[in-house]
Design a protein around this motif. Structure first.
Motif, PDB file in Angstrom:
ATOM      1  N   GLU A  62      69.409  14.275  -6.839  1.00  0.00           N
ATOM      2  CA  GLU A  62      69.082  13.433  -5.683  1.00  0.00           C
ATOM      3  C   GLU A  62      67.989  14.115  -4.883  1.00  0.00           C
ATOM      4  O   GLU A  62      67.991  15.344  -4.740  1.00  0.00           O
ATOM      5  N   ASN A  64      66.025  13.728  -1.053  1.00  0.00           N
ATOM      6  CA  ASN A  64      66.017  13.089   0.256  1.00  0.00           C
ATOM      7  C   ASN A  64      64.962  13.762   1.116  1.00  0.00           C
ATOM      8  O   ASN A  64      64.710  14.962   0.972  1.00  0.00           O
ATOM      9  N   ALA A  65      64.371  12.982   2.005  1.00  0.00           N
ATOM     10  CA  ALA A  65      63.368  13.526   2.916  1.00  0.00           C
ATOM     11  C   ALA A  65      63.507  12.834   4.264  1.00  0.00           C
ATOM     12  O   ALA A  65      63.866  11.660   4.332  1.00  0.00           O
ATOM     13  N   GLN A  66      63.208  13.594   5.303  1.00  0.00           N
ATOM     14  CA  GLN A  66      63.209  13.003   6.644  1.00  0.00           C
ATOM     15  C   GLN A  66      62.183  13.701   7.505  1.00  0.00           C
ATOM     16  O   GLN A  66      61.938  14.897   7.361  1.00  0.00           O
ATOM     17  N   VAL A  75      62.734  18.257   3.200  1.00  0.00           N
ATOM     18  CA  VAL A  75      62.991  17.681   1.880  1.00  0.00           C
ATOM     19  C   VAL A  75      64.170  18.420   1.285  1.00  0.00           C
ATOM     20  O   VAL A  75      64.208  19.657   1.304  1.00  0.00           O
ATOM     21  N   GLU A  76      65.135  17.658   0.777  1.00  0.00           N
ATOM     22  CA  GLU A  76      66.314  18.261   0.156  1.00  0.00           C
ATOM     23  C   GLU A  76      66.432  17.804  -1.290  1.00  0.00           C
ATOM     24  O   GLU A  76      66.225  16.630  -1.602  1.00  0.00           O
ATOM     25  N   ARG A  78      69.240  17.850  -4.209  1.00  0.00           N
ATOM     26  CA  ARG A  78      70.658  18.067  -4.519  1.00  0.00           C
ATOM     27  C   ARG A  78      70.814  18.015  -6.032  1.00  0.00           C
ATOM     28  O   ARG A  78      70.501  17.010  -6.666  1.00  0.00           O
ATOM     29  N   GLU A 112      55.659   8.919   1.308  1.00  0.00           N
ATOM     30  CA  GLU A 112      56.946   8.881   0.615  1.00  0.00           C
ATOM     31  C   GLU A 112      56.857   9.463  -0.800  1.00  0.00           C
ATOM     32  O   GLU A 112      57.680  10.323  -1.157  1.00  0.00           O
ATOM     33  N   LEU A 116      58.972  12.752  -2.073  1.00  0.00           N
ATOM     34  CA  LEU A 116      60.053  12.564  -3.038  1.00  0.00           C
ATOM     35  C   LEU A 116      59.659  12.872  -4.486  1.00  0.00           C
ATOM     36  O   LEU A 116      60.515  12.808  -5.373  1.00  0.00           O
ATOM     37  N   TYR A 155      61.752   8.681  -9.051  1.00  0.00           N
ATOM     38  CA  TYR A 155      61.243   7.941  -7.892  1.00  0.00           C
ATOM     39  C   TYR A 155      60.937   6.492  -8.285  1.00  0.00           C
ATOM     40  O   TYR A 155      61.316   5.558  -7.572  1.00  0.00           O
ATOM     41  N   ARG A 158      64.045   4.482  -8.805  1.00  0.00           N
ATOM     42  CA  ARG A 158      64.655   4.188  -7.500  1.00  0.00           C
ATOM     43  C   ARG A 158      63.914   3.035  -6.819  1.00  0.00           C
ATOM     44  O   ARG A 158      64.540   2.149  -6.251  1.00  0.00           O
TER      45      ARG A 158
END
Length: 171
Positions: A62, A64-66, A75-76, A78, A112, A116, A155, A158
């Protein structure tokens, strides 16, 4: 897009700059990398260290970004790896690995994908090493080495799932 520049140090030349002193072209700088969460389980040790054959591997990925109020981005990545046989769970690793990024010269529609695809691509080798070290420290030889991951394909998949709507997500 451009590849990420490695963190600056005494052995790394500075990126090319335009006349204003900013790096030329779109890209990012990584300001920090960190392990947010790491879990390793070897529930059947020492029996799990002596299995015959190769265990089945279930891999989860997974990204994720914020954005942050200071204009930077978190940015993570997982990664979950579960190795099993018919008789037992051999090991289970969960890693949440993150980075703090500063983007420069990136068009709004490219933010984005940069966050990602390109940022996780930069974080992956470090996360891969952490998982390999955890399995090695858990007694497994050779250590588990994740194969390279195609973050662009993940990506795009998704994005296609989002375009199909919420009903496609239930399938």
């Amino acid at each position: 897009m451009t590849d990420a520049a490695p963190p600056a140090d005494a052995n790394t030349p500075a990126p090319a700059e335009n006349g204003a002193g900013a790096p030329a072209g779109p890209g990012f700088r990584i300001l920090a990398q960190y392990v947010r969460d790491l879990s390793f389980e070897n529930p059947k040790a020492p029996d799990s260290l002596r299995i015959d054959g190769k265990p089945a591997i279930d891999l989860g990925v997974e990204m994720n970004a914020q954005g942050r109020k200071d204009g930077l981005f978190e940015v993570e990545l997982r990664l979950t790896v579960k190795a099993t046989t018919d008789a037992m769970t051999v090991f289970n690793v969960e890693l949440l690995y993150g980075g703090l990024f500063a983007l420069h010269g990136v068009a709004e529609q490219e933010i984005e994908p940069m966050l990602l695809i390109e940022c996780p691509r930069y974080l992956f080798p470090f996360a891969r090493e952490i998982i390999a070290r955890a399995t090695s420290d858990g007694g497994f030889y050779p250590p588990f080495m994740l194969d390279p991951i195609d973050f662009a394909a993940i990506y795009m998949s998704r994005q296609q799932q989002i375009a199909r709507g919420p009903e496609a997500a239930k399938v």
